[in-house]
Design a protein around this motif. Structure first.
Motif, PDB file in Angstrom:
ATOM      1  N   HIS A   9       6.590 -32.170 -74.941  1.00  0.00           N
ATOM      2  CA  HIS A   9       7.324 -33.170 -74.051  1.00  0.00           C
ATOM      3  C   HIS A   9       6.480 -33.982 -73.317  1.00  0.00           C
ATOM      4  CE1 HIS A   9      11.059 -32.768 -71.278  1.00  0.00           C
ATOM      5  NE2 HIS A   9      10.669 -33.774 -71.324  1.00  0.00           N
ATOM      6  N   GLU A  17       6.471 -38.222 -73.416  1.00  0.00           N
ATOM      7  CA  GLU A  17       6.779 -39.081 -72.267  1.00  0.00           C
ATOM      8  C   GLU A  17       5.500 -40.047 -71.815  1.00  0.00           C
ATOM      9  OE1 GLU A  17       9.538 -38.997 -71.777  1.00  0.00           O
ATOM     10  OE2 GLU A  17      10.459 -36.756 -71.462  1.00  0.00           O
ATOM     11  N   HIS A  24       6.392 -42.882 -74.295  1.00  0.00           N
ATOM     12  CA  HIS A  24       7.249 -43.673 -73.974  1.00  0.00           C
ATOM     13  C   HIS A  24       6.859 -44.930 -73.013  1.00  0.00           C
ATOM     14  CE1 HIS A  24      10.310 -40.087 -74.811  1.00  0.00           C
ATOM     15  NE2 HIS A  24       9.832 -40.632 -75.991  1.00  0.00           N
ATOM     16  N   GLU A  82      17.370 -36.247 -68.205  1.00  0.00           N
ATOM     17  CA  GLU A  82      17.054 -36.814 -69.478  1.00  0.00           C
ATOM     18  C   GLU A  82      18.558 -37.272 -70.308  1.00  0.00           C
ATOM     19  OE1 GLU A  82      13.849 -36.368 -71.547  1.00  0.00           O
ATOM     20  OE2 GLU A  82      12.621 -35.531 -69.969  1.00  0.00           O
ATOM     21  N   GLU A 142      14.279 -38.157 -76.531  1.00  0.00           N
ATOM     22  CA  GLU A 142      14.990 -37.669 -75.256  1.00  0.00           C
ATOM     23  C   GLU A 142      16.199 -36.509 -75.883  1.00  0.00           C
ATOM     24  OE1 GLU A 142      13.329 -38.039 -73.171  1.00  0.00           O
ATOM     25  OE2 GLU A 142      12.846 -40.225 -72.432  1.00  0.00           O
ATOM     26  N   HIS A 200      14.380 -33.640 -76.128  1.00  0.00           N
ATOM     27  CA  HIS A 200      14.092 -32.646 -74.892  1.00  0.00           C
ATOM     28  C   HIS A 200      15.314 -32.199 -74.138  1.00  0.00           C
ATOM     29  CE1 HIS A 200      10.739 -36.213 -74.758  1.00  0.00           C
ATOM     30  NE2 HIS A 200      10.607 -35.070 -75.429  1.00  0.00           N
TER      31      HIS A 200
HETATM   32 FE   LIG Z   1      12.152 -36.861 -72.017  1.00  0.00          FE
END
Ligand SMILES: [Fe+2]
Ligand SMILES: [Fe+2]
Length: 238
Positions: A60, A64, A67, A129, A162, A165
């Motif tokens: 995770h 990020e 991202h 999220e 996402e 997540h």
């Molecule tokens: Fe996320």
């Protein structure tokens, strides 16, 4: 809610049609993705009681970071810079302002306290999220509709992560805590996120209308004002 959905969809298209406004919104997403790097209490995988959860948390955290790179790339495709935004424009900060207690786990915490803090972080991440996931769905759709395909691909790639997540974080809360306690923790973070969402949405709408006033037609401006009014009313109900 259908009316608000339609307004959100139109608002995203309005944003994407204006490169400066589009850059601002991509920076809103990017600054949220960077937030974990600035705090000490996200992704404390070393306290996960199982190998599987530790691996999910590590993955995770790395998603990020990816991202941040994807949004930076999306910004470069529309010729807009990466900008550091102030805390009122970082959604994580706003959610934290409605969230009780820290998630920071100390080595001296007992096993129950460690589980509870980790579960609280995961519940916080779950609702935050989930909301961001919905927002970027509108955004990816607007990018597709207006031919911003490169930026749209980046946003769609983020969206897929996402979704994963959102799923594992909720399951982990239910695994970490007894049923009733898990439900309490989930309720606490659901409420915190809902309050933050209304405050944040209103703040963004006002900022957007003030900044990009000239490029928006009177009819659309009126529509956004109605949306602002509805959201203000809703914020008193949360
Ligand atoms: Fe996320
Ligand atoms: Fe992300």
């Amino acid at each position: 809610m259908f009316i608000i959905d339609g307004m959100k969809s139109r608002a995203h298209r309005e944003v994407v049609a204006n490169p400066t406004a589009h850059g601002w919104v991509l920076n809103l997403y990017l600054n949220g993705e960077r937030y974990p790097e600035r705090v000490c209490d996200y992704f404390q995988s070393e306290y996960a009681p199982t190998q599987e959860l530790a691996e999910n948390i590590v993955r995770h955290a790395s998603d990020e970071q990816r991202h941040v790179r994807l949004y930076s790339h999306a910004l470069s495709t529309i010729g807009e810079p990466v900008v550091d935004l102030a805390p009122p424009f970082v959604f994580n900060e706003v959610v934290r302002s409605f969230t009780p207690d820290t998630f920071h786990i100390l080595p001296t915490d007992g096993e129950d306290a460690q589980r509870e803090k980790l579960a609280n972080f995961l519940a916080h991440a779950h609702f935050l999220e989930k909301r961001v996931g919905r927002s970027i769905e509108y955004h990816a759709d607007a990018c597709g509709a207006l031919g911003r395909d490169h930026a749209g691909k980046c946003v769609a790639a983020v969206m897929r992560d996402e979704e994963r997540h959102v799923e594992y974080t909720r399951e982990a809360v239910l695994d970490l805590l007894p049923r009733r306690k898990a439900q309490e923790v989930l309720d606490t973070h659901r409420r915190a996120e809902a309050k933050a969402n209304l405050e944040f949405s209103l703040r963004l709408l006002r900022n957007f209308l003030n900044r990009y006033d000239n490029g928006i037609s009177t009819q659309r401006k009126l529509m956004f004002r109605v949306c602002e009014f509805i959201m203000q009313g809703a914020s008193r109900l949360v």
